[in-house]
Design a protein around this motif. Structure first.
Motif, PDB file in Angstrom:
ATOM      1  N   THR A 180       0.760  -1.239  -0.061  1.00 15.42           N
ATOM      2  CA  THR A 180      -0.065   0.191  -0.100  1.00 15.42           C
ATOM      3  C   THR A 180       0.888   1.182   0.202  1.00 15.42           C
ATOM      4  N   ALA A 191      -6.821   4.895   1.341  1.00 13.70           N
ATOM      5  CA  ALA A 191      -7.954   3.774   1.478  1.00 13.70           C
ATOM      6  C   ALA A 191      -8.085   3.105   0.154  1.00 13.70           C
ATOM      7  N   GLU A 192      -8.344   3.749  -0.828  1.00 15.11           N
ATOM      8  CA  GLU A 192      -8.747   2.890  -2.075  1.00 15.11           C
ATOM      9  C   GLU A 192      -7.559   2.328  -2.774  1.00 15.11           C
ATOM     10  N   ALA A 212      -5.274   0.822  -0.668  1.00 13.55           N
ATOM     11  CA  ALA A 212      -5.397  -0.506   0.350  1.00 13.55           C
ATOM     12  C   ALA A 212      -6.600  -1.401  -0.167  1.00 13.55           C
ATOM     13  N   GLU A 213      -7.339  -0.965  -0.606  1.00 15.94           N
ATOM     14  CA  GLU A 213      -8.463  -1.773  -0.853  1.00 15.94           C
ATOM     15  C   GLU A 213      -8.251  -2.529  -2.331  1.00 15.94           C
ATOM     16  N   TYR A 214      -7.425  -1.750  -3.230  1.00 19.21           N
ATOM     17  CA  TYR A 214      -6.740  -2.388  -4.338  1.00 19.21           C
ATOM     18  C   TYR A 214      -5.681  -3.468  -3.969  1.00 19.21           C
ATOM     19  N   GLN A 265      -5.696  -5.650  -1.284  1.00 21.80           N
ATOM     20  CA  GLN A 265      -6.517  -6.504  -0.891  1.00 21.80           C
ATOM     21  C   GLN A 265      -7.108  -7.242  -2.119  1.00 21.80           C
ATOM     22  N   ASP A 266      -7.624  -6.768  -3.203  1.00 22.56           N
ATOM     23  CA  ASP A 266      -8.008  -7.323  -4.323  1.00 22.56           C
ATOM     24  C   ASP A 266      -7.226  -8.164  -5.147  1.00 22.56           C
TER      25      ASP A 266
END
Length: 122
Positions: free
Chosen positions: A77, A110-111, A113-115, A117-118
């Motif tokens: 991240t 945050a986006e 970090a979500e990316y 996780q994907d």
């Protein structure tokens, strides 16, 4: 460093008599330690912000994927956060919103970090 322990000696093939190419033997612990050191380097804020933008998005994603899959999602991240600082419309880490109230922007932390996780889930 005892390199002779990291390589297997070639063995002769009985039917052909030619040696087999040596096989590199890497211990799991050594590999995880090396990736942890790499994660420390790539997630350093100075490295991520100074070097990260010079990588194209695909290259930065490949580094982030290795870090994330090796258990260093936070490092991935931080790496992508630094890399994406100079992204612009058309780049992978730039969010283009359509409509009259467009909010185009570089991915937020945050986006990203979500990316990441994907990436781990893929």
């Amino acid at each position: 460093m005892k390199l002779f322990r990291k390589f297997r000696k070639p063995k002769a093939i009985p039917s052909y008599g030619e040696p087999i190419a040596p096989t590199v033997v890497i211990q799991y612990r050594e590999l995880t330690d090396a990736i942890a050191a790499m994660a420390e380097v790539f997630s350093d804020s100075m490295t991520a912000t100074q070097v990260g933008p010079s990588f194209c998005c695909g290259e930065a994603d490949k580094i982030a994927r290795v870090l994330a899959l090796a258990g260093h999602a936070d490092a991935a991240t931080r790496w992508l956060d630094g890399h994406s600082l100079v992204d612009e419309p058309g780049d992978l880490h730039f969010v283009e919103d359509e409509g009259p109230f467009s909010r185009d922007h570089v991915m937020t932390r945050a986006e990203i970090a979500e990316y990441v996780q994907d990436v781990i889930a893929a």
